[in-house]
Design an enzyme around this catalytic site. Structure first.
Site, PDB file in Angstrom:
ATOM      1  N   THR A  66     -33.075   0.009  13.305  1.00  0.00           N
ATOM      2  CA  THR A  66     -32.997  -1.120  14.228  1.00  0.00           C
ATOM      3  C   THR A  66     -34.258  -1.964  14.125  1.00  0.00           C
ATOM      4  O   THR A  66     -35.122  -1.733  13.259  1.00  0.00           O
ATOM      5  CB  THR A  66     -32.728  -0.620  15.669  1.00  0.00           C
ATOM      6  OG1 THR A  66     -32.445  -1.732  16.505  1.00  0.00           O
ATOM      7  CG2 THR A  66     -33.922   0.157  16.233  1.00  0.00           C
ATOM      8  N   LYS A  70     -34.921  -3.658   9.793  1.00  0.00           N
ATOM      9  CA  LYS A  70     -33.685  -3.779   9.018  1.00  0.00           C
ATOM     10  C   LYS A  70     -33.880  -4.463   7.664  1.00  0.00           C
ATOM     11  O   LYS A  70     -33.231  -4.089   6.686  1.00  0.00           O
ATOM     12  CB  LYS A  70     -32.623  -4.535   9.827  1.00  0.00           C
ATOM     13  CG  LYS A  70     -32.083  -3.756  11.011  1.00  0.00           C
ATOM     14  CD  LYS A  70     -30.972  -4.527  11.706  1.00  0.00           C
ATOM     15  CE  LYS A  70     -30.465  -3.776  12.922  1.00  0.00           C
ATOM     16  NZ  LYS A  70     -29.320  -4.470  13.557  1.00  0.00           N
ATOM     17  N   ASN A  91     -28.835  -1.298   8.215  1.00  0.00           N
ATOM     18  CA  ASN A  91     -28.917  -0.595   9.497  1.00  0.00           C
ATOM     19  C   ASN A  91     -28.406   0.835   9.409  1.00  0.00           C
ATOM     20  O   ASN A  91     -28.482   1.572  10.386  1.00  0.00           O
ATOM     21  CB  ASN A  91     -28.135  -1.355  10.588  1.00  0.00           C
ATOM     22  CG  ASN A  91     -26.647  -1.083  10.529  1.00  0.00           C
ATOM     23  OD1 ASN A  91     -26.060  -0.989   9.449  1.00  0.00           O
ATOM     24  ND2 ASN A  91     -26.028  -0.952  11.684  1.00  0.00           N
ATOM     25  N   ASP A 107     -23.324  -3.368  10.923  1.00  0.00           N
ATOM     26  CA  ASP A 107     -23.319  -4.348  12.011  1.00  0.00           C
ATOM     27  C   ASP A 107     -22.152  -5.329  11.874  1.00  0.00           C
ATOM     28  O   ASP A 107     -21.581  -5.774  12.867  1.00  0.00           O
ATOM     29  CB  ASP A 107     -24.634  -5.136  12.035  1.00  0.00           C
ATOM     30  CG  ASP A 107     -25.775  -4.353  12.649  1.00  0.00           C
ATOM     31  OD1 ASP A 107     -25.509  -3.460  13.478  1.00  0.00           O
ATOM     32  OD2 ASP A 107     -26.938  -4.630  12.300  1.00  0.00           O
ATOM     33  N   GLY A 131     -28.199 -19.332  17.117  1.00  0.00           N
ATOM     34  CA  GLY A 131     -29.292 -18.538  16.577  1.00  0.00           C
ATOM     35  C   GLY A 131     -29.126 -18.285  15.092  1.00  0.00           C
ATOM     36  O   GLY A 131     -28.002 -18.271  14.562  1.00  0.00           O
ATOM     37  N   LEU A 237     -24.025 -11.027  22.114  1.00  0.00           N
ATOM     38  CA  LEU A 237     -24.472  -9.746  21.561  1.00  0.00           C
ATOM     39  C   LEU A 237     -25.275  -8.932  22.566  1.00  0.00           C
ATOM     40  O   LEU A 237     -25.478  -7.738  22.390  1.00  0.00           O
ATOM     41  CB  LEU A 237     -25.304  -9.967  20.293  1.00  0.00           C
ATOM     42  CG  LEU A 237     -24.630 -10.656  19.109  1.00  0.00           C
ATOM     43  CD1 LEU A 237     -25.443 -10.434  17.843  1.00  0.00           C
ATOM     44  CD2 LEU A 237     -23.199 -10.209  18.907  1.00  0.00           C
TER      45      LEU A 237
END
Length: 297
Positions: A66, A70, A91, A107, A131, A237
């Protein structure tokens, strides 16, 4: 019960004390009858290579990785899956029989799982991603596989936004959907959001640790969401608080909403399949453990 034969699986990151992964994974390991134990191990960037060597030496069966490792850990893997290579982020790690680590990224699978529930079809839809950081890479890669007609990436700085889109476009077929970069002060943004079928927030705005004096509690501020319509799906998220202020706004307007808890569960389940070689893992037990520990830290 931990015995002399108990094998280790672990999470590497900094910090990791808040992680739900140990509760979630250990619940699954118990249900599967595997004599493994999952630990969260804090690890600094300077120690990452040494820690990986040590975990390999003691026979660790698998790792989750994490923040903030990563991308760095992808450079330390002996072998990368095509997806991890494309994202430049790992990950999930599995030891190779010949030594070293195989790096993968679950992910993406975790992100799309809620969207594909009940065989939902996202082909031809309009999507907006807020983002362009590490989490957004997995989100965009997942969306590209769902074949929408449009993916708009919203960022604050052009010097970050343009390379992000170029990286994620590389290796894609020429006819695939093109990523559309858009700065967060662009006058087109209001229209893109109003027309969107799906908006995904990958920023930390709205997280429990995000204090009011640090900025707005809704990504992009308050006003831009006033004209949101009920046909738009919102996916945040973040899962602390649950729901976030942004998802509460969407729910009040009749929008369908998702938070990041199911993504966490599904990426963890995919990682456990990789480590154990077992296809049927107890996802319900993982979800229940995550929810219980989210409510009672």
């Amino acid at each position: 019960m931990i015995s002399g034969n108990t094998a280790l699986v672990a999470l590497l990151g900094q910090p990791v004390s808040h992680s739900l992964s140990p509760a979630m994974q250990n619940a699954a390991l118990k249900a599967m009858g595997l004599d493994w134990s999952f630990l969260a191990l804090p690890c600094s960037a300077d120690d990452l290579a040494t820690v990986l060597q040590g975990l390999e030496a003691v026979g660790c069966r698998g790792l989750n990785v994490t923040i903030p490792h990563k991308q760095a850990v992808s450079q330390l893997c002996k072998e990368l899956s095509p997806l991890a290579q494309r994202l430049g982020a790992v990950n999930t790690m599995t030891p190779l029989p010949s030594g070293g680590w195989h790096g993968h990224n679950t992910d993406v699978e975790g992100f799309v799982a809620p969207l594909l529930h009940n065989n939902a079809n996202w082909s031809g839809t309009r999507t907006v991603v807020l983002g362009c950081g590490g989490s957004a890479r997995a989100v965009v890669a997942g969306l590209q596989d769902l074949n929408p007609s449009e993916i708009t990436i919203v960022g604050r700085r052009d010097q970050t936004l343009q390379p992000f889109c170029s990286d994620l476009q590389q290796g894609r077929p020429a006819h695939s959907v093109q990523l559309q970069p858009l700065l967060d002060n662009d006058p087109q943004l209001q229209t893109r959001i109003q027309q969107a079928d799906l908006v995904v927030n990958t920023t930390p705005i709205g997280m429990s640790s995000h204090q009011p004096d640090q900025g707005p509690v809704l990504p992009l501020g308050e006003d831009i969401w006033n004209n949101l319509t009920a046909h738009t799906v919102l996916y945040d998220l973040i899962y602390t608080p649950r729901p976030t202020p942004w998802l509460q706004r969407g729910e009040a307007l009749g929008c369908r909403t998702y938070d990041g808890l199911e993504m966490l569960v599904q990426q963890g389940a995919a990682a456990l399949r990789s480590w154990s070689g077992v296809d049927e893992v107890p996802v319900n037990a993982m979800r229940e453990a995550a929810l219980k520990n989210l409510s009672h830290p």
